[in-house]
Write a protein that holds these residues in place. Structure first.
Motif, PDB file in Angstrom:
ATOM      1  N   ASP A 213     -38.176 -13.106  -2.850  1.00 12.49           N
ATOM      2  CA  ASP A 213     -37.180 -14.171  -2.781  1.00 12.49           C
ATOM      3  C   ASP A 213     -37.498 -15.289  -3.762  1.00 12.49           C
ATOM      4  N   ASP A 214     -38.808 -15.452  -4.052  1.00  9.83           N
ATOM      5  CA  ASP A 214     -39.268 -16.552  -4.913  1.00  9.83           C
ATOM      6  C   ASP A 214     -38.688 -17.883  -4.445  1.00  9.83           C
ATOM      7  N   ALA A 215     -38.690 -18.086  -3.127  1.00  8.84           N
ATOM      8  CA  ALA A 215     -38.149 -19.324  -2.556  1.00  8.84           C
ATOM      9  C   ALA A 215     -39.159 -20.451  -2.704  1.00  8.84           C
ATOM     10  N   VAL A 216     -38.754 -21.531  -3.342  1.00 11.88           N
ATOM     11  CA  VAL A 216     -39.659 -22.639  -3.622  1.00 11.88           C
ATOM     12  C   VAL A 216     -39.688 -23.644  -2.476  1.00 11.88           C
ATOM     13  N   GLU A 217     -40.857 -24.214  -2.244  1.00  6.76           N
ATOM     14  CA  GLU A 217     -41.014 -25.304  -1.286  1.00  6.76           C
ATOM     15  C   GLU A 217     -41.628 -26.488  -2.020  1.00  6.76           C
ATOM     16  N   ILE A 218     -41.010 -27.656  -1.887  1.00  8.19           N
ATOM     17  CA  ILE A 218     -41.572 -28.885  -2.453  1.00  8.19           C
ATOM     18  C   ILE A 218     -42.474 -29.500  -1.392  1.00  8.19           C
ATOM     19  N   LEU A 219     -43.749 -29.647  -1.705  1.00 11.83           N
ATOM     20  CA  LEU A 219     -44.728 -30.128  -0.735  1.00 11.83           C
ATOM     21  C   LEU A 219     -44.984 -31.624  -0.829  1.00 11.83           C
ATOM     22  N   SER A 220     -44.732 -32.220  -1.983  1.00  7.72           N
ATOM     23  CA  SER A 220     -45.023 -33.645  -2.150  1.00  7.72           C
ATOM     24  C   SER A 220     -44.235 -34.209  -3.322  1.00  7.72           C
ATOM     25  N   GLY A 221     -44.206 -35.525  -3.400  1.00  6.06           N
ATOM     26  CA  GLY A 221     -43.622 -36.204  -4.557  1.00  6.06           C
ATOM     27  C   GLY A 221     -42.136 -36.452  -4.488  1.00  6.06           C
ATOM     28  N   VAL A 222     -41.481 -36.037  -3.393  1.00  6.91           N
ATOM     29  CA  VAL A 222     -40.046 -36.255  -3.227  1.00  6.91           C
ATOM     30  C   VAL A 222     -39.798 -36.803  -1.819  1.00  6.91           C
ATOM     31  N   PHE A 223     -39.009 -37.874  -1.749  1.00 13.55           N
ATOM     32  CA  PHE A 223     -38.683 -38.495  -0.464  1.00 13.55           C
ATOM     33  C   PHE A 223     -37.231 -38.930  -0.471  1.00 13.55           C
ATOM     34  N   GLU A 224     -36.503 -38.517   0.563  1.00 10.67           N
ATOM     35  CA  GLU A 224     -35.088 -38.830   0.690  1.00 10.67           C
ATOM     36  C   GLU A 224     -34.293 -38.451  -0.562  1.00 10.67           C
ATOM     37  N   GLY A 225     -34.652 -37.287  -1.125  1.00  5.88           N
ATOM     38  CA  GLY A 225     -33.885 -36.732  -2.235  1.00  5.88           C
ATOM     39  C   GLY A 225     -34.198 -37.291  -3.603  1.00  5.88           C
ATOM     40  N   LYS A 226     -35.259 -38.123  -3.707  1.00  3.02           N
ATOM     41  CA  LYS A 226     -35.617 -38.674  -5.010  1.00  3.02           C
ATOM     42  C   LYS A 226     -37.127 -38.603  -5.219  1.00  3.02           C
ATOM     43  N   THR A 227     -37.523 -38.469  -6.478  1.00  2.00           N
ATOM     44  CA  THR A 227     -38.948 -38.444  -6.792  1.00  2.00           C
ATOM     45  C   THR A 227     -39.560 -39.814  -6.525  1.00  2.00           C
ATOM     46  N   THR A 228     -40.822 -39.813  -6.118  1.00  2.00           N
ATOM     47  CA  THR A 228     -41.495 -41.056  -5.732  1.00  2.00           C
ATOM     48  C   THR A 228     -42.403 -41.609  -6.823  1.00  2.00           C
ATOM     49  N   GLY A 229     -42.592 -40.836  -7.917  1.00  2.00           N
ATOM     50  CA  GLY A 229     -43.520 -41.257  -8.962  1.00  2.00           C
ATOM     51  C   GLY A 229     -44.916 -40.704  -8.754  1.00  2.00           C
ATOM     52  N   THR A 230     -45.151 -40.068  -7.602  1.00  2.00           N
ATOM     53  CA  THR A 230     -46.439 -39.439  -7.315  1.00  2.00           C
ATOM     54  C   THR A 230     -46.365 -37.961  -7.673  1.00  2.00           C
ATOM     55  N   PRO A 231     -47.513 -37.242  -7.701  1.00  2.00           N
ATOM     56  CA  PRO A 231     -47.489 -35.832  -8.096  1.00  2.00           C
ATOM     57  C   PRO A 231     -46.536 -34.993  -7.240  1.00  2.00           C
ATOM     58  N   ILE A 232     -45.760 -34.148  -7.919  1.00  2.00           N
ATOM     59  CA  ILE A 232     -44.841 -33.219  -7.256  1.00  2.00           C
ATOM     60  C   ILE A 232     -45.538 -31.869  -7.167  1.00  2.00           C
ATOM     61  N   SER A 233     -45.780 -31.416  -5.944  1.00  2.00           N
ATOM     62  CA  SER A 233     -46.418 -30.120  -5.746  1.00  2.00           C
ATOM     63  C   SER A 233     -45.389 -29.132  -5.216  1.00  2.00           C
ATOM     64  N   MET A 234     -45.327 -27.958  -5.838  1.00  2.00           N
ATOM     65  CA  MET A 234     -44.369 -26.931  -5.444  1.00  2.00           C
ATOM     66  C   MET A 234     -45.063 -25.585  -5.293  1.00  2.00           C
ATOM     67  N   VAL A 235     -44.629 -24.791  -4.326  1.00  2.00           N
ATOM     68  CA  VAL A 235     -45.245 -23.501  -4.062  1.00  2.00           C
ATOM     69  C   VAL A 235     -44.178 -22.441  -3.832  1.00  2.00           C
ATOM     70  N   VAL A 236     -44.487 -21.223  -4.277  1.00  2.00           N
ATOM     71  CA  VAL A 236     -43.715 -20.025  -3.950  1.00  2.00           C
ATOM     72  C   VAL A 236     -44.707 -19.032  -3.356  1.00  2.00           C
ATOM     73  N   PHE A 237     -44.492 -18.624  -2.126  1.00  2.00           N
ATOM     74  CA  PHE A 237     -45.402 -17.692  -1.472  1.00  2.00           C
ATOM     75  C   PHE A 237     -45.053 -16.258  -1.854  1.00  2.00           C
ATOM     76  N   ASN A 238     -46.094 -15.469  -2.158  1.00  2.00           N
ATOM     77  CA  ASN A 238     -45.908 -14.044  -2.420  1.00  2.00           C
ATOM     78  C   ASN A 238     -45.702 -13.321  -1.093  1.00  2.00           C
ATOM     79  N   LYS A 239     -44.722 -12.422  -1.046  1.00  2.00           N
ATOM     80  CA  LYS A 239     -44.401 -11.759   0.214  1.00  2.00           C
ATOM     81  C   LYS A 239     -44.442 -10.236   0.158  1.00  2.00           C
ATOM     82  N   THR A 240     -44.255  -9.645  -1.022  1.00  2.00           N
ATOM     83  CA  THR A 240     -44.197  -8.178  -1.076  1.00  2.00           C
ATOM     84  C   THR A 240     -45.232  -7.603  -2.038  1.00  2.00           C
TER      85      THR A 240
END
Length: 372
Positions: A62-89
């Protein structure tokens, strides 16, 4: 492992392995206030994910992305943006036998020589899945560029022996065929050719062309961080890319100064170029015209045809690579090229903000006035 970070002010660090728990990226240096959500990232990841057609790897993710940090209420906060895609198959068992030998065209041998150890499950860090982090970060950069009126369009210029005809050029066609070719007739020819190579258990390469419009003049540094040099490093860092050219590229070597030089003219109140042999750069800086470059992509090295290699015992052996592999990398690499171009441009644009004292002074004078 060094070398997983790219950029100076707008910096990204990719992480993860093909058959590990997941892959991802940390983006540092993104300004606060940029509207961003997972859907903005996902639409780019969908263009590179596997299993889209019979001409790509059958691995289903699926390569579904999750934003873990750096975004609040739909906008970037200026802090590091961490994103992950979990391997499933991931099916690591498909790769167990390659632990004992070196696959032709892969990084197996060089990894062993450098580290004395390698993650043989799908190639580890040298797998194409590493580019997920690049594309996710590139999606952020593309949103920044879009707010500046800058557009990036890449596409397959050629696959195998088939090259697009610019008289039939249509980006709508590119989105409507599995090869991302802006020429439907050429795409049909590629389909026939690809079928033949797949029956032969072989793979094919091609050329990706990228056009960047709307870049203001003066982006890029004049010595080591030239715009064209930076784009070259970015694009050549993609695992399958073996060549880069900008503008007329190698064609310029056979030209003359009288034909290769781009003339200037004054039209509608501004300076324009009458031709664009240089591909949108002069002296390492953007000149305001379209930036045009091309990347040569090698054939997929994992093929079922018999290949000659050696094992760790020093014996000559013949192998047929098992597993789920792309018969061609080119279509899925198009969005990766766009991402690396966007990351390079944003970083150089941010650097350029400190190039002139008058602009720095004007910015802070306006800030002071607004705060009084």
């Amino acid at each position: 492992m060094a070398g997983s970070t790219y950029g100076n002010i707008f910096r990204i660090t990719t992480w993860g392995e093909s058959h590990g728990k997941g892959v991802g990226v940390v983006v540092d240096g993104c300004p606060a206030g940029l509207e961003l959500c997972e859907a903005d990232i996902q639409k780019f990841l969908n263009r590179r994910k596997p299993g889209q057609s019979k001409y790509t790897t059958p691995r289903k993710e699926d390569d579904a992305v999750e934003i873990l940090s750096g975004v609040f209420e739909g906008k970037t906060t200026g802090t590091p943006i961490s994103m992950v895609v979990f391997n499933k198959t991931q099916r690591s068992a498909d790769y167990s036998e390659i632990a004992s030998y070196y696959r032709p065209g892969h990084a197996d041998y060089t990894f062993d020589m450098k580290y004395g150890f390698r993650d043989y499950r799908g190639g580890g860090r040298s797998s194409g899945r590493e580019t997920i982090g690049r594309v996710a970060a590139g999606a952020v950069a593309i949103r920044i560029l879009s707010q500046l009126g800058i557009r990036i369009n890449a596409y397959s210029k050629s696959i195998g022996p088939v090259t697009i005809d610019y008289d039939r050029f249509s980006m709508d066609d590119a989105a409507g065929n599995p090869f991302y070719m802006p020429d439907s007739k050429a795409a049909q020819e590629v389909a026939v050719f690809a079928e033949k190579k797949m029956e032969e258990h072989d793979s094919v390469g091609g050329v990706i062309e990228c056009v960047i419009s709307g870049v203001m003049p003066g982006i890029g540094e004049t010595v080591f961080d030239k715009l064209d040099a930076s784009l070259s490093k970015a694009v050549m860092s993609i695992g399958a890319v073996k060549g880069f050219e900008i503008g007329d590229g190698f064609g310029a070597a056979a030209a003359f100064g009288s034909t290769n030089n781009d003339g200037f003219a004054f039209k509608n109140g501004r300076i324009i170029k009458t031709t664009n042999h240089a591909g949108g750069t002069l002296g390492g800086m953007s000149d305001g015209t379209d930036i045009v470059f091309r990347a040569a992509v090698k054939p997929t090295p994992s093929i079922a045809a018999i290949q000659h290699t050696v094992n760790k015992s020093g014996e000559n052996i013949d192998v047929s690579i098992k597993g789920r592999h792309d018969p061609m990398i080119v279509p899925r690499a198009v969005v990766v090229v766009e991402a690396m171009a966007a990351l390079t441009l944003v970083d150089l644009i941010f650097t350029n903000m400190s190039a002139r004292m008058d602009r720095i002074q004007k910015f802070y004078e306006e800030e002071r006035f607004n705060n009084e």
